[in-house]
Design an enzyme around this catalytic site. Structure first.
Site, mmCIF file in Angstrom:
data_model
loop_
_atom_site.group_PDB
_atom_site.id
_atom_site.type_symbol
_atom_site.label_atom_id
_atom_site.label_comp_id
_atom_site.label_asym_id
_atom_site.label_seq_id
_atom_site.Cartn_x
_atom_site.Cartn_y
_atom_site.Cartn_z
ATOM 1 N N LYS A 144 -1.870 -1.880 -5.254
ATOM 2 C CA LYS A 144 -2.786 -2.295 -6.308
ATOM 3 C C LYS A 144 -2.981 -1.235 -7.381
ATOM 4 O O LYS A 144 -3.366 -1.535 -8.512
ATOM 5 C CB LYS A 144 -4.141 -2.645 -5.686
ATOM 6 C CG LYS A 144 -5.103 -3.339 -6.637
ATOM 7 C CD LYS A 144 -6.406 -3.700 -5.941
ATOM 8 C CE LYS A 144 -7.361 -4.383 -6.915
ATOM 9 N NZ LYS A 144 -8.669 -4.693 -6.279
ATOM 10 N N GLY A 166 -0.217 8.088 0.848
ATOM 11 C CA GLY A 166 -0.438 8.138 2.291
ATOM 12 C C GLY A 166 0.763 7.754 3.134
ATOM 13 O O GLY A 166 1.916 8.047 2.811
ATOM 14 N N ILE A 167 0.484 7.063 4.239
ATOM 15 C CA ILE A 167 1.531 6.710 5.200
ATOM 16 C C ILE A 167 2.569 5.790 4.570
ATOM 17 O O ILE A 167 3.768 5.945 4.788
ATOM 18 C CB ILE A 167 0.903 6.062 6.447
ATOM 19 C CG1 ILE A 167 0.043 7.092 7.201
ATOM 20 C CG2 ILE A 167 1.985 5.501 7.366
ATOM 21 C CD1 ILE A 167 -0.794 6.499 8.317
ATOM 22 N N GLY A 219 0.804 -1.218 0.000
ATOM 23 C CA GLY A 219 0.000 0.000 0.000
ATOM 24 C C GLY A 219 0.829 1.255 0.000
ATOM 25 O O GLY A 219 0.461 2.262 0.612
ATOM 26 N N ALA A 220 1.951 1.227 -0.722
ATOM 27 C CA ALA A 220 2.910 2.333 -0.641
ATOM 28 C C ALA A 220 2.759 3.372 -1.734
ATOM 29 O O ALA A 220 3.620 4.232 -1.894
ATOM 30 C CB ALA A 220 4.335 1.774 -0.669
ATOM 31 N N SER A 221 1.677 3.335 -2.477
ATOM 32 C CA SER A 221 1.517 4.304 -3.565
ATOM 33 C C SER A 221 1.048 5.668 -3.072
ATOM 34 O O SER A 221 1.118 6.652 -3.804
ATOM 35 C CB SER A 221 0.534 3.770 -4.610
ATOM 36 O OG SER A 221 -0.741 3.539 -4.038
ATOM 37 N N LYS A 229 -8.851 -4.846 11.598
ATOM 38 C CA LYS A 229 -7.647 -4.177 12.072
ATOM 39 C C LYS A 229 -7.023 -4.924 13.240
ATOM 40 O O LYS A 229 -5.789 -5.069 13.309
ATOM 41 C CB LYS A 229 -7.949 -2.731 12.488
ATOM 42 C CG LYS A 229 -8.237 -1.797 11.341
ATOM 43 C CD LYS A 229 -7.140 -1.762 10.289
ATOM 44 C CE LYS A 229 -5.850 -1.125 10.774
ATOM 45 N NZ LYS A 229 -4.863 -0.949 9.663
ATOM 46 N N TYR A 257 -14.783 -3.394 10.543
ATOM 47 C CA TYR A 257 -13.475 -2.772 10.390
ATOM 48 C C TYR A 257 -12.576 -3.077 11.583
ATOM 49 O O TYR A 257 -11.397 -3.421 11.426
ATOM 50 C CB TYR A 257 -13.627 -1.264 10.220
ATOM 51 C CG TYR A 257 -12.312 -0.505 10.226
ATOM 52 C CD1 TYR A 257 -11.398 -0.666 9.194
ATOM 53 C CD2 TYR A 257 -11.991 0.360 11.272
ATOM 54 C CE1 TYR A 257 -10.187 0.019 9.200
ATOM 55 C CE2 TYR A 257 -10.791 1.050 11.280
ATOM 56 C CZ TYR A 257 -9.888 0.876 10.246
ATOM 57 O OH TYR A 257 -8.685 1.554 10.266
ATOM 58 N N ASP A 278 -1.991 -7.213 -5.970
ATOM 59 C CA ASP A 278 -3.260 -7.445 -5.294
ATOM 60 C C ASP A 278 -2.955 -8.331 -4.103
ATOM 61 O O ASP A 278 -2.697 -9.527 -4.240
ATOM 62 C CB ASP A 278 -4.256 -8.126 -6.234
ATOM 63 C CG ASP A 278 -5.637 -8.287 -5.589
ATOM 64 O OD1 ASP A 278 -5.758 -8.101 -4.366
ATOM 65 O OD2 ASP A 278 -6.591 -8.610 -6.322
#
Length: 274
Positions: free
Chosen positions: A37, A16-17, A12-14, A167, A163, A69
């Site tokens: 993704k 935000g954090i 998920g590095a594209s 988490k 959610y 994915d």
């Protein structure tokens, strides 16, 4: 600390954090694997794996963009092997990829439920499993999962059960794997003290005014860096809070992280689960 020739695999590095952690680690010499993704621009969220990698390389870092994915087992193992083939190994894994829907039980359709659990809990387990054979060969291996402290209280579940379950599933990976791989690989979690201003959170909560009283993603990146500097044998099984990590590392100026410096520390909005 110099992280030259170290490789950081970030899901998920594209944006935000995850992207901020990628930039931070590239700035101290690490190779960064941008695994996410998003291959083409999202209509409401900025950034793709390719734009993220290009920015890191413009800053002088080395980046490998991988369209991934995280729900697909074969894709995850293929991405890990590509990273090892490119950079020679994996020293750090950041389980950042996450799906969010802050909805109550009656308003959570099963498609959203399945997405959150497949990305959050299952994705963390799967990516950790895929990276472990390489992490076990590293000099100071770390797995950092962006998930909350294990505070199992009804108030953290009542407004968004699905959610919260997803988490806390990520946090359970930290708890269990830290014990399973004690003295071999550090497994820790990191969570923000306040809301972090990201496009994903703005999209999820639908309230840009809330983000005015939040902090920038860079605070999480700086905290992650401080965690990675620690010894994997002595620093594991921890549920870190960003501000606490930085205070322990003698950071004193937290105004630099505020989206709007006019707000006092007590006026910032606490994040979920804090």
């Amino acid at each position: 600390m110099d992280f030259s020739n170290k490789t950081v695999f970030i899901t998920g590095a594209s944006r935000g954090i995850g992207f901020e952690i990628a930039k931070k680690m590239a700035s101290v010499g690490a190779n960064v694997v941008i695994a996410a993704k998003t291959a083409t621009p999202h209509p409401k969220l900025p950034g793709t794996v390719f734009s993220a990698a290009e920015e890191i390389e413009r800053l002088g870092g080395r980046a490998l963009p991988l369209v991934l994915d995280i729900r697909d087992e074969n894709h995850v193992f293929e991405a890990v092997e590509k990273a090892v083939e490119t950079f020679g190994g994996i020293d750090i894994l950041v389980n950042n990829a996450s799906a969010i829907s802050l909805t109550g039980t009656l308003w959570t359709d099963m498609k959203k439920y399945d997405l959150m659990h497949q990305v959050n809990a299952r994705g963390t387990f799967l990516t950790s499993k895929a990276c472990l054979p390489h992490l076990l060969k590293a000099e100071n291996p770390h797995v950092l999962t962006l998930s909350p402290p294990l505070n199992i209280e009804a108030r953290w579940f009542e407004n968004h059960v699905a959610y919260s379950m997803a988490k806390f599933g990520m946090s359970l990976c930290t708890l269990g794997m830290a014990a399973e791989f004690k003295n071999k690989v550090a497994f820790n979690s990191l969570w923000p003290k306040t809301i972090i201003a990201t496009a994903a959170i703005e999209f999820a909560v639908g309230n840009s005014d809330m983000l005015d009283r939040s902090r920038k993603p860079s605070i999480m990146a700086d905290a992650a860096y401080e965690i990675f500097k620690q010894d994997h044998v002595t620093s594991t099984g921890q549920f870190f809070i960003d501000e606490e990590v930085l205070r322990a590392a003698n950071y004193t100026d937290f105004d630099v992280y505020k989206v709007n410096p006019k707000w006092g520390d007590h006026e910032l909005i606490p994040d979920f689960f804090i």
